[in-house]
Design a protein around this motif. Structure first.
Motif, PDB file in Angstrom:
ATOM      1  N   MET A 317       0.835  -1.199   0.000  1.00 52.60           N
ATOM      2  CA  MET A 317       0.000   0.000   0.000  1.00 52.60           C
ATOM      3  C   MET A 317       0.870   1.249   0.000  1.00 52.60           C
ATOM      4  SD  MET A 317       0.932   0.687   3.250  1.00 52.60           S
ATOM      5  CE  MET A 317      -0.200   1.972   3.803  1.00 52.60           C
ATOM      6  N   SER A 318       0.248   2.402  -0.154  1.00 53.37           N
ATOM      7  CA  SER A 318       0.948   3.670   0.033  1.00 53.37           C
ATOM      8  C   SER A 318       0.032   4.568   0.856  1.00 53.37           C
ATOM      9  CB  SER A 318       1.250   4.330  -1.318  1.00 53.37           C
ATOM     10  OG  SER A 318       0.083   4.928  -1.858  1.00 53.37           O
ATOM     11  N   THR A 319       0.539   5.691   1.320  1.00 54.14           N
ATOM     12  CA  THR A 319      -0.332   6.604   2.061  1.00 54.14           C
ATOM     13  C   THR A 319      -1.470   7.075   1.148  1.00 54.14           C
ATOM     14  OG1 THR A 319       1.193   8.384   1.482  1.00 54.14           O
ATOM     15  CG2 THR A 319       1.439   7.430   3.652  1.00 54.14           C
ATOM     16  N   THR A 320      -1.170   7.269  -0.132  1.00 51.76           N
ATOM     17  CA  THR A 320      -2.216   7.706  -1.065  1.00 51.76           C
ATOM     18  C   THR A 320      -3.309   6.654  -1.198  1.00 51.76           C
ATOM     19  OG1 THR A 320      -0.590   8.988  -2.293  1.00 51.76           O
ATOM     20  CG2 THR A 320      -2.638   8.491  -3.437  1.00 51.76           C
ATOM     21  N   SER A 321      -2.915   5.386  -1.347  1.00 49.76           N
ATOM     22  CA  SER A 321      -3.945   4.352  -1.515  1.00 49.76           C
ATOM     23  C   SER A 321      -4.795   4.252  -0.258  1.00 49.76           C
ATOM     24  CB  SER A 321      -3.324   3.000  -1.899  1.00 49.76           C
ATOM     25  OG  SER A 321      -2.572   2.456  -0.834  1.00 49.76           O
ATOM     26  N   SER A 322      -4.174   4.400   0.927  1.00 46.66           N
ATOM     27  CA  SER A 322      -4.954   4.349   2.164  1.00 46.66           C
ATOM     28  C   SER A 322      -5.910   5.533   2.253  1.00 46.66           C
ATOM     29  CB  SER A 322      -4.036   4.329   3.385  1.00 46.66           C
ATOM     30  OG  SER A 322      -3.423   3.063   3.502  1.00 46.66           O
ATOM     31  N   LEU A 323      -5.413   6.726   1.922  1.00 43.58           N
ATOM     32  CA  LEU A 323      -6.278   7.915   1.974  1.00 43.58           C
ATOM     33  C   LEU A 323      -7.422   7.814   0.968  1.00 43.58           C
ATOM     34  CD1 LEU A 323      -3.552  10.713   2.353  1.00 43.58           C
ATOM     35  CD2 LEU A 323      -5.251  10.058   4.067  1.00 43.58           C
ATOM     36  N   GLN A 324      -7.195   7.070  -0.117  1.00 46.63           N
ATOM     37  CA  GLN A 324      -8.258   6.912  -1.111  1.00 46.63           C
ATOM     38  C   GLN A 324      -9.178   5.741  -0.781  1.00 46.63           C
ATOM     39  OE1 GLN A 324      -6.545   7.034  -5.080  1.00 46.63           O
ATOM     40  NE2 GLN A 324      -5.880   9.153  -4.843  1.00 46.63           N
ATOM     41  N   GLY A 325      -9.035   5.205   0.444  1.00 38.47           N
ATOM     42  CA  GLY A 325      -9.983   4.200   0.911  1.00 38.47           C
ATOM     43  C   GLY A 325      -9.700   2.775   0.462  1.00 38.47           C
ATOM     44  N   GLU A 326      -8.524   2.559  -0.138  1.00 43.49           N
ATOM     45  CA  GLU A 326      -8.189   1.219  -0.612  1.00 43.49           C
ATOM     46  C   GLU A 326      -7.829   0.302   0.557  1.00 43.49           C
ATOM     47  OE1 GLU A 326      -8.337  -0.506  -3.110  1.00 43.49           O
ATOM     48  OE2 GLU A 326      -8.320   0.741  -4.908  1.00 43.49           O
ATOM     49  N   SER A 327      -8.077  -0.964   0.397  1.00 43.21           N
ATOM     50  CA  SER A 327      -7.577  -1.947   1.353  1.00 43.21           C
ATOM     51  C   SER A 327      -6.104  -2.213   1.067  1.00 43.21           C
ATOM     52  CB  SER A 327      -8.406  -3.226   1.268  1.00 43.21           C
ATOM     53  OG  SER A 327      -8.428  -3.674  -0.070  1.00 43.21           O
ATOM     54  N   ILE A 328      -5.507  -3.069   1.902  1.00 40.65           N
ATOM     55  CA  ILE A 328      -4.054  -3.274   1.842  1.00 40.65           C
ATOM     56  C   ILE A 328      -3.736  -4.663   1.282  1.00 40.65           C
ATOM     57  CG2 ILE A 328      -1.924  -3.358   3.192  1.00 40.65           C
ATOM     58  CD1 ILE A 328      -3.370  -1.603   5.302  1.00 40.65           C
ATOM     59  N   PRO A 329      -3.278  -4.731   0.023  1.00 39.48           N
ATOM     60  CA  PRO A 329      -2.912  -6.032  -0.531  1.00 39.48           C
ATOM     61  C   PRO A 329      -1.582  -6.490   0.063  1.00 39.48           C
ATOM     62  CG  PRO A 329      -3.119  -4.339  -2.265  1.00 39.48           C
ATOM     63  CD  PRO A 329      -3.042  -3.643  -0.951  1.00 39.48           C
ATOM     64  N   GLY A 330      -1.409  -7.793   0.181  1.00 34.28           N
ATOM     65  CA  GLY A 330      -0.152  -8.330   0.694  1.00 34.28           C
ATOM     66  C   GLY A 330       0.481  -9.288  -0.294  1.00 34.28           C
ATOM     67  N   ILE A 331       1.777  -9.516  -0.101  1.00 36.02           N
ATOM     68  CA  ILE A 331       2.481 -10.506  -0.929  1.00 36.02           C
ATOM     69  C   ILE A 331       3.525 -11.194  -0.062  1.00 36.02           C
ATOM     70  CG2 ILE A 331       4.348  -9.008  -1.786  1.00 36.02           C
ATOM     71  CD1 ILE A 331       3.718 -10.374  -4.612  1.00 36.02           C
ATOM     72  N   ALA A 332       3.857 -12.425  -0.386  1.00 36.73           N
ATOM     73  CA  ALA A 332       4.910 -13.135   0.335  1.00 36.73           C
ATOM     74  C   ALA A 332       5.659 -14.035  -0.641  1.00 36.73           C
ATOM     75  CB  ALA A 332       4.300 -13.976   1.452  1.00 36.73           C
ATOM     76  N   HIS A 333       6.964 -14.008  -0.554  1.00 37.36           N
ATOM     77  CA  HIS A 333       7.792 -14.876  -1.386  1.00 37.36           C
ATOM     78  C   HIS A 333       8.565 -15.825  -0.471  1.00 37.36           C
ATOM     79  CE1 HIS A 333       6.866 -12.257  -4.701  1.00 37.36           C
ATOM     80  NE2 HIS A 333       7.428 -11.214  -4.123  1.00 37.36           N
ATOM     81  N   ALA A 334       8.598 -17.097  -0.833  1.00 33.14           N
ATOM     82  CA  ALA A 334       9.306 -18.084  -0.001  1.00 33.14           C
ATOM     83  C   ALA A 334      10.571 -18.583  -0.695  1.00 33.14           C
ATOM     84  CB  ALA A 334       8.386 -19.260   0.304  1.00 33.14           C
ATOM     85  N   VAL A 335      11.629 -18.707   0.089  1.00 32.82           N
ATOM     86  CA  VAL A 335      12.912 -19.217  -0.410  1.00 32.82           C
ATOM     87  C   VAL A 335      13.408 -20.258   0.588  1.00 32.82           C
ATOM     88  CG1 VAL A 335      15.308 -18.606  -0.934  1.00 32.82           C
ATOM     89  CG2 VAL A 335      13.485 -16.979  -1.463  1.00 32.82           C
ATOM     90  N   SER A 336      13.721 -21.463   0.120  1.00 33.32           N
ATOM     91  CA  SER A 336      14.266 -22.448   1.063  1.00 33.32           C
ATOM     92  C   SER A 336      15.782 -22.346   1.086  1.00 33.32           C
ATOM     93  CB  SER A 336      13.814 -23.868   0.720  1.00 33.32           C
ATOM     94  OG  SER A 336      14.593 -24.406  -0.313  1.00 33.32           O
ATOM     95  N   MET A 337      16.316 -22.235   2.300  1.00 36.13           N
ATOM     96  CA  MET A 337      17.771 -22.162   2.494  1.00 36.13           C
ATOM     97  C   MET A 337      18.161 -23.449   3.205  1.00 36.13           C
ATOM     98  SD  MET A 337      18.227 -18.122   3.546  1.00 36.13           S
ATOM     99  CE  MET A 337      17.446 -18.204   5.157  1.00 36.13           C
ATOM    100  N   GLU A 338      19.079 -24.212   2.598  1.00 30.92           N
ATOM    101  CA  GLU A 338      19.340 -25.558   3.105  1.00 30.92           C
ATOM    102  C   GLU A 338      20.840 -25.851   3.160  1.00 30.92           C
ATOM    103  OE1 GLU A 338      16.982 -28.293   0.804  1.00 30.92           O
ATOM    104  OE2 GLU A 338      15.270 -26.920   0.749  1.00 30.92           O
ATOM    105  N   PHE A 339      21.245 -26.501   4.231  1.00 28.64           N
ATOM    106  CA  PHE A 339      22.670 -26.835   4.377  1.00 28.64           C
ATOM    107  C   PHE A 339      22.745 -28.268   4.874  1.00 28.64           C
ATOM    108  CE2 PHE A 339      26.966 -25.025   6.093  1.00 28.64           C
ATOM    109  CZ  PHE A 339      27.599 -25.545   4.968  1.00 28.64           C
ATOM    110  N   ASP A 340      23.049 -29.181   3.954  1.00 25.97           N
ATOM    111  CA  ASP A 340      23.088 -30.585   4.389  1.00 25.97           C
ATOM    112  C   ASP A 340      24.494 -31.146   4.439  1.00 25.97           C
ATOM    113  OD1 ASP A 340      23.162 -30.541   1.495  1.00 25.97           O
ATOM    114  OD2 ASP A 340      20.994 -30.805   1.571  1.00 25.97           O
TER     115      ASP A 340
END
Lengths: 340, 340
Positions: A317-340
């Motif tokens: 989101m941004s302050t502008t999107s919030s002031l314009q009444g928008e909801s807040i979209p989210g995103i998440a990226h997953a990365v597996s870190m492995e040490f065997d």
């Protein structure tokens, strides 16, 4: 290439063929973060959160510059060895990143993923190394409590009251150097998030806004890879904080996965919320960046943990999107870190 | 993979092994752009630059959404076929992109490259397709005159005078779909820019701020590939405008390359500056996006031109960095689009 490609990917997940190594990391934090429970895991704790600069924005950029430069040094490399720099931050037009990148002669891809930037930059960097396009890549991000408060909320001097669901933007920068060789933790899976929006409109409750995205990406990761929660020592979400962490757990139960036993949240860990008055926990791009570059990487290097799923989460989101009444979209990226 | 890798790259340039195809594009512009010299090359000209929305920010996001959706349709695909969406824009926290991405279920990488975003998104998309990580990718960007004026300069109602070196932010969005097969223009070379800063501090003279980056990236492209200006039918810089175009030409002469004969600038072409009062020309992420997705792609498809080097250029500043006395760093990314 078609068949080989299809075997290695699910709907949102790529399994890397020659998993790139995270050959070094550097984490730098502000004084408050340096008093928190993870203080011994950071490479540098600032005594002064202005970093000797005349504005908080310049201070943040300086931290980012330092994290990038020091991570390259720790890898025994120079900037000439680095093929690409991926970075982004929360400030308008990502000025922390661009003004840090200005001091290097490294081909630069600017990103904006809000607080998901650590796993976004790590994802793209790892893909470019695995694809044979780069020998070394740096992935980095930063945030600063005071530059974020000024831009997104209230000037500090205003002394506004903080909501109980509010989070405290982490002052810190983290950088990781990816390479092809050596005995280091590897990036094996990359699950790229879609934007999720459950209609949250309260900018003081980012954890709730990001939780659906975190839950969805983790769910897709398990579906795409056939893995289960117990296959990871730690599933580390970015900065859901205490409120968002609980919601993400409940949403994942609805998807049929119980991650409670090995779920940690970087925002939930970085402060002692009671003593440090940080309400629901830490947030900001720097939060998962310094916890991943500091705490998680060091736990992997000593093999105290062997498989970590890093899931940085961003509120788009941004302050502008919030002031314009928008909801807040989210995103998440997953990365597996492995040490065997 | 090491040797194979090294053979295919110069210092800042990758030669793609199985060059991805640009299988469709879509360009949508505002009414003013629809009256300019390139009007017949755009897929859609809006009659109303609010796009039926209640704010210019929402209008810009709606244009982006439309460009992405229509480019997918034109490719004969659905959103399920698209593995990744790369996009960014000028608005704080790239809300045009994130609110457009919210309406798709496509794994999303948010970018910030200011007005270099078209070639940045195209670069990363092409690398992921060539690397075997995706079958189809969408690269997109947008800008809107009124949302940019409000955010970066003055509210329109203020009626501020415009400087002679000022540029006019293009209202428009462009999207390109990349794939692996078919008789379409290919992306062969990708030259990723480093940040260049020659100390320009005047935000009404972006062309001058971006020209050094454009010249440097074009120079590196020639050095890395062994190509010369005459190997391209067109070298299309993003939005230097008339002032910046001239500076870039002169800087490239100092590097030993004369590109005057086949150098065009998207910002210089999109408006008739005298009739349309656009001073030094067009600018904004949407500028090179709609000229590339509209004019250049159509010229390639009809084989009127066979080799085009697209060099979108970005000014990496914010209002805060300008108010804090910072100069304006620039970046430029080059992508060769070829149809033989």
């Amino acid at each position: 290439m078609g068949d080989e490609f299809n075997k290695r990917r699910g709907q949102q997940t790529i399994e890397l063929k020659e998993p790139p190594r995270i050959i070094s990391t550097f984490s730098i934090v502000g004084p408050k973060e340096g008093e928190g429970p993870l203080k011994h895991y950071f490479d540098e704790v600032l005594k002064d959160d202005t970093c000797g600069e005349e504005s908080y924005e310049k201070a943040e950029s300086e931290m980012m510059y330092k994290a990038i430069g020091e991570s390259i040094k720790k890898a025994g490399l120079t900037e000439k060895d680095i093929n690409y720099l991926f970075s982004g931050d929360l400030l308008n037009q990502i000025i922390s990143s661009t003004f840090a990148a200005r001091k290097f002669k490294i081909p630069f891809f600017g990103l904006y993923g809000a607080c998901s930037t650590m796993s976004e930059s790590l994802s793209l960097g790892a893909l470019l190394v695995d694809g044979g396009f780069a020998d070394y890549v740096v992935a980095a991000t930063s945030s600063h409590f005071s530059s974020a408060e000024r831009q997104f909320r209230f000037p500090l001097n205003y002394g506004a009251q903080r909501s109980k669901t509010a989070q405290w933007t982490v002052t810190g920068a983290g950088a990781m150097v990816l390479g092809r060789k050596g005995e280091f933790p590897k990036v094996r899976y990359i699950t790229t998030g879609v934007v999720k929006d459950y209609g949250i409109t309260d900018p003081s409750n980012m954890g709730a806004a990001m939780a659906p995205a975190a839950a969805h990406t983790i769910y897709k990761h398990f579906k795409d890879t056939g893995r289960e929660p117990k296959d990871y020592d730690l599933i580390a979400t970015g900065d859901l904080g205490r409120v968002g962490k609980k919601i993400a757990n409940e949403l994942l139960l609805e998807y049929g996965y119980d991650i409670k036993d090995n779920h940690i949240d970087c925002g939930d860990m970085i402060f002692n919320d009671v003593v440090q008055n940080t309400e629901s926990g830490g947030s900001g791009c720097g939060c998962s960046a310094v916890v991943a570059s500091g705490y998680l990487y060091k736990k992997l290097m000593t093999k105290e943990v062997k498989k970590v799923l890093l899931v940085s989460t961003g509120a788009l989101m941004s302050t502008t999107s919030s002031l314009q009444g928008e909801s807040i979209p989210g995103i998440a990226h997953a990365v597996s870190m492995e040490f065997d």
